[in-house]
Design a protein around this motif. Structure first.
Motif, mmCIF file in Angstrom:
data_model
loop_
_atom_site.group_PDB
_atom_site.id
_atom_site.type_symbol
_atom_site.label_atom_id
_atom_site.label_comp_id
_atom_site.label_asym_id
_atom_site.label_seq_id
_atom_site.Cartn_x
_atom_site.Cartn_y
_atom_site.Cartn_z
ATOM 1 N N VAL A 1 -8.369 -5.962 16.828
ATOM 2 C CA VAL A 1 -8.694 -6.987 15.060
ATOM 3 C C VAL A 1 -6.931 -7.220 15.595
ATOM 4 O O VAL A 1 -6.052 -6.157 15.195
ATOM 5 N N VAL A 2 -7.009 -8.334 15.209
ATOM 6 C CA VAL A 2 -5.884 -9.089 14.599
ATOM 7 C C VAL A 2 -5.430 -9.513 13.523
ATOM 8 O O VAL A 2 -7.023 -10.223 13.172
ATOM 9 N N VAL A 3 -4.744 -9.555 12.453
ATOM 10 C CA VAL A 3 -4.908 -9.428 11.397
ATOM 11 C C VAL A 3 -3.795 -10.435 11.205
ATOM 12 O O VAL A 3 -2.193 -10.020 11.185
ATOM 13 N N GLU A 4 -3.528 -12.022 10.035
ATOM 14 C CA GLU A 4 -2.430 -12.372 10.052
ATOM 15 C C GLU A 4 -2.145 -12.053 8.595
ATOM 16 O O GLU A 4 -3.219 -11.836 7.205
ATOM 17 N N ARG A 5 -0.998 -11.954 8.869
ATOM 18 C CA ARG A 5 -0.621 -11.041 7.194
ATOM 19 C C ARG A 5 0.451 -12.043 5.820
ATOM 20 O O ARG A 5 0.250 -13.046 7.068
ATOM 21 N N ARG A 6 0.402 -12.042 5.022
ATOM 22 C CA ARG A 6 1.095 -12.694 4.732
ATOM 23 C C ARG A 6 2.230 -12.667 4.553
ATOM 24 O O ARG A 6 2.968 -11.541 5.253
ATOM 25 N N GLY A 7 3.212 -14.244 4.296
ATOM 26 C CA GLY A 7 4.535 -13.771 4.332
ATOM 27 C C GLY A 7 4.892 -12.281 3.487
ATOM 28 O O GLY A 7 4.980 -12.450 2.960
ATOM 29 N N GLY A 8 7.011 -12.757 3.769
ATOM 30 C CA GLY A 8 8.072 -11.590 3.209
ATOM 31 C C GLY A 8 7.343 -10.319 3.016
ATOM 32 O O GLY A 8 7.924 -9.489 1.566
ATOM 33 N N MET A 9 6.979 -9.401 4.055
ATOM 34 C CA MET A 9 6.577 -8.142 3.868
ATOM 35 C C MET A 9 7.444 -7.157 4.290
ATOM 36 O O MET A 9 7.728 -7.664 5.214
ATOM 37 N N SER A 10 8.026 -6.300 3.537
ATOM 38 C CA SER A 10 8.821 -4.843 4.033
ATOM 39 C C SER A 10 8.190 -4.062 5.395
ATOM 40 O O SER A 10 6.765 -4.612 5.745
ATOM 41 N N SER A 11 9.260 -3.650 6.355
ATOM 42 C CA SER A 11 8.071 -2.763 7.486
ATOM 43 C C SER A 11 7.143 -2.035 6.407
ATOM 44 O O SER A 11 6.821 -1.340 6.780
ATOM 45 N N GLU A 12 8.526 -1.062 5.268
ATOM 46 C CA GLU A 12 7.028 -0.442 4.730
ATOM 47 C C GLU A 12 5.886 -1.027 4.683
ATOM 48 O O GLU A 12 4.998 -0.507 4.595
ATOM 49 N N ASP A 13 6.249 -1.805 3.677
ATOM 50 C CA ASP A 13 4.298 -2.765 3.623
ATOM 51 C C ASP A 13 3.473 -2.941 4.447
ATOM 52 O O ASP A 13 2.431 -2.778 4.212
ATOM 53 N N LEU A 14 4.350 -3.090 6.282
ATOM 54 C CA LEU A 14 3.459 -3.721 7.299
ATOM 55 C C LEU A 14 2.876 -2.249 6.855
ATOM 56 O O LEU A 14 1.711 -2.361 7.528
ATOM 57 N N ALA A 15 3.661 -1.566 7.367
ATOM 58 C CA ALA A 15 2.946 0.926 8.304
ATOM 59 C C ALA A 15 1.816 0.692 6.935
ATOM 60 O O ALA A 15 1.325 1.034 7.481
ATOM 61 N N GLU A 16 2.127 0.568 5.967
ATOM 62 C CA GLU A 16 0.956 0.702 4.731
ATOM 63 C C GLU A 16 -0.228 -0.132 5.509
ATOM 64 O O GLU A 16 -1.455 0.554 5.154
ATOM 65 N N MET A 17 -0.174 -1.320 5.255
ATOM 66 C CA MET A 17 -0.663 -2.525 5.317
ATOM 67 C C MET A 17 -1.743 -2.128 6.951
ATOM 68 O O MET A 17 -3.157 -1.777 6.645
ATOM 69 N N LYS A 18 -1.218 -1.766 7.788
ATOM 70 C CA LYS A 18 -1.587 -0.765 9.218
ATOM 71 C C LYS A 18 -2.367 0.118 8.904
ATOM 72 O O LYS A 18 -3.806 0.218 9.330
ATOM 73 N N ARG A 19 -2.116 1.125 8.244
ATOM 74 C CA ARG A 19 -2.915 2.096 8.208
ATOM 75 C C ARG A 19 -3.996 1.964 7.407
ATOM 76 O O ARG A 19 -4.823 2.511 7.600
ATOM 77 N N ASP A 20 -3.880 1.127 6.262
ATOM 78 C CA ASP A 20 -5.426 0.829 5.562
ATOM 79 C C ASP A 20 -6.176 -0.212 6.098
ATOM 80 O O ASP A 20 -7.033 0.119 5.948
ATOM 81 N N VAL A 21 -5.557 -0.925 7.364
ATOM 82 C CA VAL A 21 -6.601 -1.946 7.858
ATOM 83 C C VAL A 21 -7.221 -1.141 8.760
ATOM 84 O O VAL A 21 -8.643 -0.783 9.045
ATOM 85 N N MET A 22 -6.695 0.137 9.447
ATOM 86 C CA MET A 22 -7.491 1.085 10.417
ATOM 87 C C MET A 22 -8.475 1.572 10.203
ATOM 88 O O MET A 22 -9.253 1.948 10.188
ATOM 89 N N ASN A 23 -8.030 2.500 8.938
ATOM 90 C CA ASN A 23 -8.657 2.894 7.419
ATOM 91 C C ASN A 23 -10.183 1.886 7.430
ATOM 92 O O ASN A 23 -11.318 2.285 7.303
ATOM 93 N N ALA A 24 -9.695 0.787 7.843
ATOM 94 C CA ALA A 24 -10.976 -0.043 6.721
ATOM 95 C C ALA A 24 -12.207 -0.471 8.021
ATOM 96 O O ALA A 24 -13.167 -0.647 8.045
ATOM 97 N N ILE A 25 -11.456 -0.604 9.643
ATOM 98 C CA ILE A 25 -12.449 -0.983 10.227
ATOM 99 C C ILE A 25 -12.944 -0.030 10.947
ATOM 100 O O ILE A 25 -14.350 0.976 11.148
ATOM 101 N N GLN A 26 -12.131 1.888 10.521
ATOM 102 C CA GLN A 26 -12.739 2.986 11.293
ATOM 103 C C GLN A 26 -14.466 3.118 10.289
ATOM 104 O O GLN A 26 -15.943 3.830 10.466
ATOM 105 N N THR A 27 -13.880 2.425 9.196
ATOM 106 C CA THR A 27 -15.876 2.940 7.752
ATOM 107 C C THR A 27 -16.501 1.802 8.542
ATOM 108 O O THR A 27 -17.758 2.000 8.453
ATOM 109 N N ALA A 28 -16.144 0.209 9.046
ATOM 110 C CA ALA A 28 -16.744 -0.473 8.799
ATOM 111 C C ALA A 28 -17.564 -0.175 10.397
ATOM 112 O O ALA A 28 -19.049 -0.979 10.131
#
Length: 628
Positions: free
Chosen positions: A548-575
């Motif tokens: 799953v390739v996800v186009e993120r928004r600009g200006g995100m920190s490394s912590e934001d990216l890590a959190e976003m990736k975890r949330d996306v993986m959880n959403a995919i697992q659910t879907a």
């Protein structure tokens, strides 16, 4: 098949309720238009002449130019507008035939009859005239995309070059601003001229009037969305095109003499070219155009043009309605009035009921009647349209239990026991046009019963004879007289329900997973760019895995990216009930088709080429340094 009373799912109306009586709504939609103003400037409306009122009696036509010639006394026109809504061009229908023949004679003085002419399809009088001029000169136009939304300059040059080679074009023609791109794209191709539209006007005319296309000859070559590495040109003949135009206008849209259209759809896409450049002309209906790029910048201008012209017919993919709904709060008091709109068609991608609901809620106070929504199904290989729902009928949605769907391939209605996460809403897209037929078939090509999901096959007079100089692809497309659309769906009480593309199906451990389910689950998450998710499967040699390739928004920190990736993986697992590799891509790094949709196939090719290989930590540093 109606849902049982004990079921929560099954068929149901969607997109809100209508306001007022049917008679009152119809009176509003067919009322005579008056002169109104936009931005303080008066706007001249189409004059409805006796010829316009009698236009439908002359149909069907054998060729496009036969239809053009029937408009010699028309008061209707093509009109073109800029991003501010200012009219910047017009072609009166009564002048179209003479202007097209004059330019056609100039083309015939330079190019041999039967040659292909690649035309960059900007939303302008120049493209429209050149397209019809080709009909008069016996030349085959091949509309090409504009240099937007195609993955950058190099991607655009490659696409133009491959389409020019594929059509064996004698020339590639576009606006003067694009000519440098065209020259670069065709550099080294023997016998291919790069020209702008003004240069066509300056050609010396042929001594004798050229012979226009006859009923059994070609009309155009249409490149389908997403074709990049090996673009396939769909051949449109005069017979197939006029058959579809007649069916669309007389039966699909039930066009009346008082109708008027507004469109922002790209003219290099079949829904824009056939639906709003050729269909209005064919039936003698006026149409106002807004360029696609201007619609994206100011979606509400689409609705303001409808208000200004008293438009009764428009069309859009689901995302267009969704985009307009998101901007609804910006509409000035009294600036939008949609009471006359009787057809708000939906096509070009899977119909999303959520987008229709959002639009209906946003503009109900502006006079929009949700019964105007008209789901349909089509493809370039069928010229454009295959099925329509009934004009004026509510949109119907079938709520399906996806557990049963994925396990059995049967679209069983959701019940009160089906959770929201396991329920999927599919929109019914209507019945085949008269003279056309549609079947849903299984793996052994047997016709399937209602609610059994299979491949969609079609036949009828609108079908293409094949792909230009590609016998192998043509043979693979046809089974006797039936064309394999490559789409998946099921029948329900005589109507087709589209569920996805067969080639996009993800199969993990014998279980079917639809990429749209994953994409839609991720699209609404924080940090994800709209329409910026592509899900597909990759064969690693021993098994299939989901990427799953996800186009993120600009200006995100490394912590934001890590959190976003975890949330996306959880959403995919659910879907999807399965793990996936998640790739967070930089802004503007995805690839869109010519019609503005994200191209799953192109994003997958980009992934396989290693274009998204930059580690997330590196991406985060690039963002912090302003590099993304």
């Amino acid at each position: 098949m109606a849902a049982h009373p004990e079921n929560a799912g099954g068929r149901r109306p969607a997109a809100g309720k209508s306001n007022g009586s049917d008679e009152a709504a119809q009176d509003l939609r067919t009322a005579d238009r008056v002169e109104v103003s936009l931005n303080g400037s008066p706007v001249r409306q189409d004059a409805l002449t006796k010829a316009d009122k009698a236009a439908q009696g002359a149909r069907p036509f054998a060729t496009l130019m036969d239809a053009v010639d029937a408009l010699k006394d028309s008061g209707r026109a093509y009109r073109f507008h800029d991003v501010r809504g200012t009219q910047i061009g017009e072609i009166a229908y009564r002048d179209l035939g003479a202007r097209a023949r004059e330019l056609g004679r100039r083309l015939a003085g330079r190019f041999e009859r039967g040659s292909r002419i690649a035309l960059v399809a900007e939303t302008s009088p120049s493209f429209i005239l050149a397209f019809y001029a080709c009909q008069c000169a016996g030349l085959v136009p091949a509309p090409l995309p504009l240099p937007v939304n195609l993955g950058g300059k190099e991607g655009y040059l490659q696409q133009i070059r491959l389409m020019t080679i594929g059509s064996d074009a004698a020339a590639v023609v576009g606006p003067a601003t694009v000519k440098p791109f065209l020259e670069e794209a065709v550099a080294g191709l023997s016998g291919v001229a790069a020209m702008d539209f003004a240069e066509l006007e300056a050609l010396s005319p042929a001594q004798a009037a050229p012979t226009p296309f006859g009923p059994q000859e070609e009309c155009y070559i249409q490149y389908s969305s997403g074709s990049t590495s090996a673009p396939k040109g769909v051949i449109g003949t005069q017979a197939s095109v006029t058959a579809n135009l007649h069916a669309i206008t007389a039966y699909g849209l039930e066009v009346a003499p008082t109708d008027h259209a507004v469109s922002w759809l790209p003219l290099y896409h079949d829904m824009g070219l056939i639906g709003f450049a050729l269909s209005p002309m064919y039936i003698g209906m006026g149409v106002d155009f807004l360029a696609t790029s201007d619609f994206v910048r100011r979606p509400l201008m689409w609705l303001r043009l409808m208000t200004r012209t008293g438009a009764t017919i428009t069309y859009s993919p689901s995302f267009g309605y969704e985009l307009a709904a998101r901007r609804a709060a910006r509409a000035e008091e009294g600036a939008i009035d949609l009471t006359k709109l009787r057809v708000a068609g939906i096509g070009a991608d899977m119909v999303r009921p959520e987008a229709l609901d959002a639009f209906a809620k946003a503009f109900s106070s502006h006079g929009f009647d949700p019964r105007a929504f008209l789901p349909s199904y089509g493809m370039a290989e069928a010229t454009l349209a295959i099925t329509f729902t009934k004009v004026g009928a509510p949109v119907e949605v079938d709520s399906v239990d996806m557990r049963h769907f994925n396990r059995s391939g049967v679209a069983q209605p959701a019940s009160t026991l089906t959770s929201a996460a396991e329920t999927r809403n599919f929109v019914l897209c209507g019945r085949p046009l008269p003279g056309h037929d549609l079947q849903v078939r299984g793996s052994d090509l047997e016709v399937l019963p209602d609610r059994a999901v299979g491949r969609i096959f079609i036949k009828g007079p609108s079908l293409t004879p094949g792909y230009f100089r590609n016998a192998e692809a043509t043979d693979a497309m046809y089974q006797d007289d039936w064309l394999d659309t490559g789409d998946m769906g099921y029948m329900l009480d005589g109507e087709i329900v589209i569920t996805g593309r067969a080639k996009d199906l993800i199969i993990i451990n014998g279980r079917n997973i639809w990429p749209q389910d994953i994409e839609w689950a991720v699209e609404g998450m924080p940090g994800v760019r709209k329409n910026g998710v592509a899900a597909f499967s990759v064969d690693d040699g021993s098994s299939e895995r989901i990427v799953v390739v996800v186009e993120r928004r600009g200006g995100m920190s490394s912590e934001d990216l890590a959190e976003m990736k975890r949330d996306v993986m959880n959403a995919i697992q659910t879907a999807a009930g399965a793990p996936a590799e998640v790739v967070l891509a930089r802004p503007h790094s995805m690839v869109l088709t010519s019609s503005g949709k994200l191209s799953r196939a192109k994003v997958k090719a980009k992934y396989l080429d290693g274009a998204f290989a930059m580690p997330d930590a590196t991406a985060a540093r690039a963002v912090a340094e302003g590099g993304a």
